[in-house]
Motif scaffolding. Structure first.
Motif: not given
Length: 147
Positions: A23-32, A98-114
């Motif tokens: 239930x808490x995972x479905x909250x639309x404004x939770x921190x990702x 979804x755009x927030x998830x994608x941006x976080x995943x992309x910045x993680x990849x960019x910082x760790x691998x270049x």
């Protein structure tokens, strides 16, 4: 088979806790969030992080803090206006997070691998039912960050 009363109580508590987590995972404004395997000072001073978070500034609030246990840096974001969310929107591919998830995943990849890493295209040469499922899963993984 007769179950001991203690075992039933434990099973009931575990089921209730699992339901509460869902239930808490479905909250639309939770921190990702994602954890970057770099020291916090290095991440905070990296211009690539500022650029990536600047792109999110209009639609999301962001935070950077040390990860628990001294295991890198935690990057987190959540939408300012959560809008409609939930399982139905996610399954239909219309989740506003979804755009927030994608941006976080992309910045993680960019910082760790270049660079921003993308999955390879499926290698099936012929369109088959199994290949269609693989293509669907690969396409959806881009927005979810996992298969």
């Amino acid at each position: 088979m007769k179950w001991p009363m203690g075992a039933l109580a434990v099973a009931g508590i575990a089921a209730g806790a699992a339901a509460a987590r869902r239930k808490s995972a479905d909250r639309p404004n939770r921190w990702l969030g994602v954890t970057v395997n770099l020291p916090t000072e290095e991440v905070e001073n990296d211009p690539r992080l500022r650029d990536a978070f600047a792109a999110l500034a209009e639609e999301a609030e962001t935070r950077v803090r040390p990860a628990p246990g001294g295991r890198g840096t935690e990057l987190a974001a959540r939408r300012r206006d959560p809008g409609p969310g939930g399982v139905a929107e996610r399954l239909a591919g219309r989740d506003p997070r979804q755009p927030v998830r994608s941006a976080l995943r992309d910045v993680k990849s960019l910082l760790e691998t270049g660079e921003v890493l993308r999955p390879d295209a499926p290698t099936t040469g012929q369109p088959t039912p199994g290949g269609a499922l693989v293509r669907l899963a690969t396409r959806r993984a881009g927005g979810e960050g996992r298969l």
